[in-house]
Design a protein around this motif. Structure first.
Motif, mmCIF file in Angstrom:
data_model
loop_
_atom_site.group_PDB
_atom_site.id
_atom_site.type_symbol
_atom_site.label_atom_id
_atom_site.label_comp_id
_atom_site.label_asym_id
_atom_site.label_seq_id
_atom_site.Cartn_x
_atom_site.Cartn_y
_atom_site.Cartn_z
ATOM 1 N N TRP A 1 0.793 -1.171 0.049
ATOM 2 C CA TRP A 1 -0.052 0.052 0.103
ATOM 3 C C TRP A 1 0.839 1.317 -0.161
ATOM 4 N N GLY A 2 2.104 1.051 -0.068
ATOM 5 C CA GLY A 2 2.992 2.145 -0.522
ATOM 6 C C GLY A 2 3.497 2.716 1.072
ATOM 7 N N ALA A 3 3.137 2.503 2.255
ATOM 8 C CA ALA A 3 3.553 2.850 3.250
ATOM 9 C C ALA A 3 4.911 2.212 3.697
ATOM 10 N N ARG A 4 5.822 2.987 4.332
ATOM 11 C CA ARG A 4 7.053 2.423 4.720
ATOM 12 C C ARG A 4 7.027 1.777 6.064
ATOM 13 N N SER A 5 6.347 0.449 5.878
ATOM 14 C CA SER A 5 5.793 -0.054 7.342
ATOM 15 C C SER A 5 6.723 -1.542 7.540
ATOM 16 N N TRP A 6 7.712 -1.709 6.656
ATOM 17 C CA TRP A 6 8.426 -3.076 6.923
ATOM 18 C C TRP A 6 9.923 -2.899 6.972
ATOM 19 N N ILE A 7 10.492 -3.798 7.894
ATOM 20 C CA ILE A 7 11.929 -3.963 7.838
ATOM 21 C C ILE A 7 12.398 -5.175 7.349
ATOM 22 N N ARG A 8 13.293 -5.165 6.509
ATOM 23 C CA ARG A 8 13.708 -6.502 5.618
ATOM 24 C C ARG A 8 15.037 -6.931 5.901
ATOM 25 N N PHE A 9 15.203 -8.036 6.296
ATOM 26 C CA PHE A 9 16.334 -8.889 6.351
ATOM 27 C C PHE A 9 16.658 -9.750 5.151
ATOM 28 N N GLY A 10 17.186 -9.421 4.225
ATOM 29 C CA GLY A 10 16.906 -10.587 3.184
ATOM 30 C C GLY A 10 15.558 -10.869 2.697
ATOM 31 N N PRO A 11 15.211 -12.118 2.594
ATOM 32 C CA PRO A 11 13.994 -12.462 2.295
ATOM 33 C C PRO A 11 12.968 -12.228 3.406
ATOM 34 N N ILE A 12 13.313 -12.156 4.472
ATOM 35 C CA ILE A 12 12.587 -12.012 5.612
ATOM 36 C C ILE A 12 12.101 -10.534 6.024
ATOM 37 N N GLY A 13 10.935 -10.398 6.195
ATOM 38 C CA GLY A 13 10.322 -9.033 6.743
ATOM 39 C C GLY A 13 9.554 -9.028 7.778
ATOM 40 N N ILE A 14 9.601 -8.097 8.748
ATOM 41 C CA ILE A 14 8.675 -7.795 9.848
ATOM 42 C C ILE A 14 8.053 -6.376 9.823
ATOM 43 N N GLN A 15 6.972 -6.582 10.393
ATOM 44 C CA GLN A 15 6.260 -5.388 10.339
ATOM 45 C C GLN A 15 6.203 -4.845 11.711
ATOM 46 N N PRO A 16 6.850 -3.810 12.219
ATOM 47 C CA PRO A 16 6.848 -3.535 13.651
ATOM 48 C C PRO A 16 5.619 -2.848 14.043
ATOM 49 N N SER A 17 4.828 -2.273 13.338
ATOM 50 C CA SER A 17 3.384 -1.729 13.924
ATOM 51 C C SER A 17 2.549 -2.958 14.100
ATOM 52 N N GLU A 18 2.685 -4.128 13.518
ATOM 53 C CA GLU A 18 2.137 -5.099 14.211
ATOM 54 C C GLU A 18 2.404 -5.694 15.568
ATOM 55 N N ILE A 19 3.584 -5.859 15.682
ATOM 56 C CA ILE A 19 4.299 -6.083 16.878
ATOM 57 C C ILE A 19 3.830 -5.277 18.205
ATOM 58 N N CYS A 20 4.003 -3.961 17.516
ATOM 59 C CA CYS A 20 3.811 -2.788 18.508
ATOM 60 C C CYS A 20 2.213 -2.662 19.193
ATOM 61 N N LYS A 21 1.323 -3.578 18.406
ATOM 62 C CA LYS A 21 0.007 -3.408 18.749
ATOM 63 C C LYS A 21 -0.175 -4.200 20.289
ATOM 64 N N VAL A 22 0.587 -5.362 20.310
ATOM 65 C CA VAL A 22 0.689 -6.115 21.687
ATOM 66 C C VAL A 22 1.194 -5.254 22.526
#
Length: 372
Positions: free
Chosen positions: A96-117
């Motif tokens: 969706w164009g938002a800068r919301s992912w941190i990628r380590f090679g093929p692996i990506g995490i979305q901090p906003s999801e983790i931050c919900k918890v």
């Protein structure tokens, strides 16, 4: 005088555990169908890995006394801020164009999801500490600041969908904590009266166009309205019993966009029909109901607020995702809990349920501490 804090392992919510596994398993089945035409096993492998890791995380967290998370709530909040800042510095854009992912090679995490918890834990602790003075002006300002700091970082991505989730969680949790209507009513009035100003003076032409298309998808059939139109066709064509697993035409012929993520509910509705859709709806709402029951049964405010916050997160995700699939809610990219593809989202949801299971297991028989 303080009472003892006794854990009762017999209070483990087996039903919630089983419902969660079932929902995630249905997600795997739906994702396999949604990605079959892509001729790639990447998504199902990633989701299966997150599924296994999520089960382990859920079980381990359920064994930990949830009070431990309260003791480290400040470090958790700081880590959330650091992750959200890191996204703005080194993050990459998603669908969706938002800068919301941190990628380590093929692996990506979305901090906003983790931050919900993370937000649920830290805000629950905050509320439990100010329970006797929640309706003082300075306390309300501090509670708002707790939200706004994270919210500002999320909006800089910009990720309006996640921002709405945080706002909904905040509203439900603070209402549960007993916020006075002298704050609720003016806040609602301000929000309603400011809506036209936000629309005409703060939104870009692109954002205004998206809102207009939400109310009338036909005005841009091949552009912004395409996703919703195709999704509604898929949902409607499933009729009562569906077209059969792996036989959905909108799905398998590639007409349905982002079908393994945002519109996974449309895949289920097309292939399993109204019956399958209702089953998924009931399954998710049973999970939410168990979270609410854990809150009701908890004798500790911190545990109660955690469960309510997690229930609110799941409610918003469920309503928003299903709503956008049938054109009743704007398309925001919010995943369907446990069902949509997304390793970070699935793992986060498992962790959230693990915390609820911990509250269910450890708060029974615990009396609120009080002074004589």
């Amino acid at each position: 005088m303080k009472s003892g804090n006794s854990a009762n392992i017999n209070q483990f919510d087996s039903l919630l555990f089983i419902l969660t596994l079932l929902a995630a398993f249905i997600g795997l089945i739906a994702i396999y169908s949604a990605t079959l035409s892509l001729n790639s096993n990447t998504q199902i492998i990633v989701q299966s890995g997150a599924f296994l890791m999520g089960i382990v995380a859920m079980i381990l967290i359920s064994k930990i006394d949830y009070q431990v998370f309260g003791y480290i709530s400040v470090p958790i909040y700081i880590v959330c801020i650091i992750m959200l800042i890191a996204v703005l510095v080194i993050g990459s854009a998603g669908d969706w164009g938002a800068r919301s992912w941190i990628r380590f090679g093929p692996i990506g995490i979305q901090p906003s999801e983790i931050c919900k918890v993370g937000f649920t834990i830290t805000f629950a602790k905050h509320l439990s500490l100010v329970k006797n003075k929640i309706n003082t002006f300075t306390t309300v300002l501090a509670l708002l600041a707790h939200l706004v700091i994270l919210l500002a970082l999320i909006m800089l991505q910009p990720d309006a969908g996640s921002a709405m989730v945080f706002c909904f969680m905040f509203a439900v949790m603070i209402f549960t904590a007993g916020i006075s209507f002298k704050y609720i009513i003016p806040s609602v009035l301000v929000l309603l009266s400011s809506a036209p100003l936000v629309y005409f003076f703060l939104l870009s032409d692109y954002q205004k166009h998206r809102i207009q298309v939400f109310f009338n998808p036909e005005m841009d059939k091949l552009g912004s309205g395409y996703n919703v139109i195709q999704s509604k066709i898929a949902v409607g064509s499933g009729q009562l019993f569906g077209k059969g697993y792996l036989k959905g035409t909108q799905n398998q012929m590639g007409f349905l966009p982002t079908k393994h993520t945002d519109f996974i509910f449309s895949v289920i509705s097309e292939e399993f029909g109204f019956i399958g859709a209702v089953f998924v709806i009931l399954l998710l709402f049973l999970i939410i109901a168990r979270c609410i029951k854990a809150a009701q049964d908890s004798n500790d405010l911190f545990g109660k607020y955690i469960c309510i916050g997690i229930a609110a997160m799941l409610i918003f995700h469920t309503f928003e995702n299903m709503g956008m699939c049938i054109g009743l809610m704007p398309v925001t990219g919010i995943p369907l809990p446990f069902i949509s593809y997304g390793g970070t989202s699935l793992l986060t949801n498992f962790i959230a349920i693990g915390i609820v299971l911990s509250v269910s297991r450890h708060s029974h028989g615990t009396k609120l501490a009080y002074k004589n």
